[in-house]
Design a protein around this motif. Structure first.
Motif, PDB file in Angstrom:
ATOM      1  N   GLY A 135       0.814  -1.209   0.000  1.00  0.00           N
ATOM      2  CA  GLY A 135       0.000   0.000   0.000  1.00  0.00           C
ATOM      3  C   GLY A 135       0.845   1.255   0.000  1.00  0.00           C
ATOM      4  N   ARG A 169      -2.754   8.594  -6.284  1.00  0.00           N
ATOM      5  CA  ARG A 169      -3.425   7.313  -6.011  1.00  0.00           C
ATOM      6  C   ARG A 169      -3.229   6.979  -4.535  1.00  0.00           C
ATOM      7  NH1 ARG A 169      -5.684   2.753  -8.239  1.00  0.00           N
ATOM      8  NH2 ARG A 169      -5.526   3.691 -10.315  1.00  0.00           N
ATOM      9  N   ALA A 214      -3.802   4.199  -1.952  1.00  0.00           N
ATOM     10  CA  ALA A 214      -4.008   2.744  -1.955  1.00  0.00           C
ATOM     11  C   ALA A 214      -3.663   2.174  -0.580  1.00  0.00           C
ATOM     12  CB  ALA A 214      -3.147   2.091  -3.042  1.00  0.00           C
ATOM     13  N   ARG A 247      -3.521  -0.362   2.517  1.00  0.00           N
ATOM     14  CA  ARG A 247      -3.586  -1.804   2.719  1.00  0.00           C
ATOM     15  C   ARG A 247      -3.468  -2.031   4.225  1.00  0.00           C
ATOM     16  NH1 ARG A 247      -5.138  -0.955  -1.594  1.00  0.00           N
ATOM     17  NH2 ARG A 247      -4.417  -1.788  -3.599  1.00  0.00           N
ATOM     18  N   ASP A 282      -8.934   1.474  -4.298  1.00  0.00           N
ATOM     19  CA  ASP A 282      -8.142   2.688  -4.188  1.00  0.00           C
ATOM     20  C   ASP A 282      -8.963   3.913  -4.554  1.00  0.00           C
ATOM     21  OD1 ASP A 282      -6.226   0.760  -3.799  1.00  0.00           O
ATOM     22  OD2 ASP A 282      -5.340   0.970  -5.802  1.00  0.00           O
ATOM     23  N   CYS A 287      -8.256   7.623  -6.748  1.00  0.00           N
ATOM     24  CA  CYS A 287      -7.273   8.239  -7.642  1.00  0.00           C
ATOM     25  C   CYS A 287      -7.837   9.497  -8.264  1.00  0.00           C
ATOM     26  CB  CYS A 287      -6.827   7.256  -8.718  1.00  0.00           C
ATOM     27  SG  CYS A 287      -8.151   6.679  -9.786  1.00  0.00           S
TER      28      CYS A 287
END
Length: 630
Positions: free
Chosen positions: A72, A142, A144, A146, A186, A188
């Motif tokens: 991530g 972006r 993202a 995790r 995600d 973006c």
């Protein structure tokens, strides 16, 4: 411009955008931001590669530094080829990543707001301000996450113009002044800025009393200004006016970033499992409070005049760490009465004692350097040197900060009584070897320090102590080291009894005032260390081949030892050598003045980053070298 500033400018990173780069940035290609509760690493390409929310030892949200695919990240950079440079906003921990493209110049200002004791401290806000300062630039972002080191699934939704990332244990809200779209797990966006325009991204922890809240450009600017005031106000208390002010103050700011404000604990590093050797197994979790490291940090901060941090750490140990219940590392309780006087070598930032070690097999590790570990089994080791580090810290706190309270003195007495009873035990030593216990010279040296400093406090304050017993133990340790710690064959003090192996930890002997820095035995030891363990001013801890430590692979030079070497040279009167060695060490800092644990064969930084040990040693070396140079 100072010499240090010129070096930083000349060595600033120039790197293409992530699309054309290797999967992993080098460890040193990062800067650190934080809010005195948690922290994040921001790469020179504009990507946040490491972030734990809501505290240093919490499961990661972004961990692409440990696995580029599954960890991530929060990427934010121009969508065109660029060169980059990274620097700190002067006298703060606000990080700026600047991008140079054919059509313009832009920058990302990364910070985590610190506004004293904010009632919204639980928000854990991370702000990224994007500015176009010349021409025009297209950007992409972006986000993202995790969660839980990539072990937890999460959902993504949009509510009231915000993007919400929800996992079972943690929820984050992303607000942005530019439109954001959901893309799978995600978020973006792509946007273009022209000269003078700004965009803002804010990532907030939400839940309970902390509700989602937009972050407009004006609010981001206000928080930026408030955070600048906080860091500059804190740094203004420094008393250091020496030759290396910029590097010393950067190290001080870094140590402050590694402080967990709710308890006063200081972590050894904000990261886990960054390898000491690429592809090797020497990968450890340092997001905890090592008594030794934290005590040395307090010594360094006290030198600069920061007494509040010392008071908070002393309270942390008194209330958390010094409570009964420790073990002696072999399954039983330590101390003369079975409970008092025994410390663990490390604690959680909240004072917890149990730090079980676990391998995260789903993460490949930095550049494939497995295993990735969380927790640390070394918590059960016996390392006798921690008592000297702690009591020396308390001695200096009593001298330069506040007089120790009666309760603090009772704790010191328990600790010293325990040391008098147990100093002769074999232990794992300062380097936490996993090759079996030995009678390490450094451990005995620091036991001597523990007793000697406690005796100084008792004499200076007229406090009650069993001085006869303490003096007998202190003198017995001294004679033991001078007899069994000395190798006539090597003409040097050695790592442990029964062998002729050298160890850079003995550099602390004159620094701890155990031996005169000009004693013939010490000068011959210094020469022997220079021949065996020093490589162009860089110092190895020991030779793993000559002294097996139970682990495979090699390691680089250990930066704290290099700064100890500087101090030892200075105290021995070899000032030209000391200054040159110190100046050389400064060139190994990264582009924003940060150090990892070690320096590899080709000058790369390896190990957890940034490391408190290295930065506190830099402060101490600069302070003492300044004094020696006059």
């Amino acid at each position: 411009m100072s010499r240090e500033a010129r070096v930083a400018a000349e060595t600033a990173s120039c790197r293409p955008s992530r699309a054309n780069a290797p999967r992993y940035l080098p460890i040193a290609e990062h800067g650190l931001i934080g809010d005195l509760r948690s922290s994040a690493l921001v790469g020179t390409d504009g990507t946040i590669d490491w972030y734990c929310c809501t505290r240093f030892d919490a499961p990661s949200v972004f961990a692409s530094i440990l696995d580029a695919d599954r960890g991530g990240s929060f990427a934010l950079a121009p969508d065109v080829p660029v060169r980059t440079k990274q620097f700190y906003f002067p006298d703060t921990n606000i990080l700026i990543t600047r991008f140079y493209a054919d059509d313009g110049v832009g920058e990302v200002q990364d910070f985590m707001p610190v506004v004293d004791d904010s009632r919204e401290a639980d928000r854990h806000r991370l702000i990224r301000r994007v500015l176009c300062v010349r021409g025009s630039l297209p950007f992409t972002a972006r986000v993202a996450p995790r969660f839980d080191y990539g072990r937890r699934d999460h959902s993504v939704s949009t509510r009231c113009g915000q993007t919400l990332f929800d996992s079972p244990d943690l929820s984050l809200a992303l607000t942005s002044t530019v439109p954001v779209e959901i893309d799978g797990r995600d978020a973006c966006c792509s946007f273009k800025l022209v000269e003078g325009e700004t965009a803002v991204f804010a990532l907030d922890r939400i839940g309970g009393a902390v509700q989602p809240r937009p972050c407009a450009q004006t609010e981001a600017e206000d928080l930026f200004d408030a955070t600048v005031r906080y860091w500059r106000g804190w740094l203004s208390r420094s008393r250091y006016r020496g030759r290396w002010r910029e590097m010393v103050h950067r190290s001080a700011l870094t140590l402050k970033l590694l402080t967990y404000a709710p308890t006063g604990a200081i972590v050894a590093a904000p990261t886990t499992s960054l390898p000491e050797q690429i592809g090797g197994e020497r990968n450890w979790d340092y997001r905890y409070v090592w008594v030794r490291d934290a005590a040395f940090c307090i010594y360094a901060l006290l030198r600069l005049g920061f007494t509040d941090e010392a008071e908070a750490f002393v309270s942390f140990l008194s209330e958390k760490a010094a409570a009964p219940g420790g073990t002696d590392g072999s399954g039983g309780t330590g101390g003369t009465d079975g409970t008092s006087g025994r410390l663990q070598i490390m604690y959680g930032i909240d004072g917890r004692r149990d730090l079980p070690e676990e391998e995260l097999t789903h993460l490949e590790g930095h550049e494939g350097s497995a295993p990735v570990r969380i927790g640390n089994d070394a918590v059960g080791q016996l390392q006798l040197d921690i008592y000297g580090a702690l009591i020396d810290c308390l001695y200096l706190y009593d001298k330069w900060g506040q007089p120790l309270s009666s309760a603090h003195w009772d704790t010191v007495v328990d600790l010293v009584d325990w040391v008098c009873e147990n100093w002769d035990q074999p232990d794992e030593g300062v380097w936490e070897t996993r090759g079996g216990r030995k009678k390490f010279l450094y451990s005995q040296l620091m036991c001597w320090v523990a007793i000697e400093r406690a005796m100084r406090i008792a004499r200076g304050r007229g406090l009650p102590a069993d001085m006869a017993r303490w003096a007998h133990a202190r003198d017995t340790i001294y004679r033991r080291i001078m007899d069994r710690g000395w190798s006539a064959r090597r003409n040097a003090f050695v790592q442990h009894e029964g062998e002729d192996v050298l160890d850079a930890a003995v550099l602390m002997m004159p620094l701890a005032k155990f031996i005169s820095p000009t004693d013939p035995k010490w000068l011959s030891t210094l020469d022997a260390l220079g021949e065996d363990l020093v490589s162009d001013s860089l110092v190895y801890r020991y030779d793993p081949q000559a002294s097996p430590d139970g682990l495979r692979g090699e390691e680089g030079t250990f930066s704290i030892c290099s700064f100890w070497y500087v101090e030892a040279l200075a105290r021995a009167g070899r000032l030209d050598e000391a200054r040159l060695a110190f100046e050389k060490m400064l060139t190994y800092a990264n582009h924003v003045g940060l150090y990892a644990e070690e320096i590899g064969r080709t000058g790369e930084q390896t190990g957890n980053f940034p490391q408190a040990f290295t930065h506190l040693a830099l402060i101490s070396a600069a302070f003492n070298l300044d004094r020696a140079l006059g």
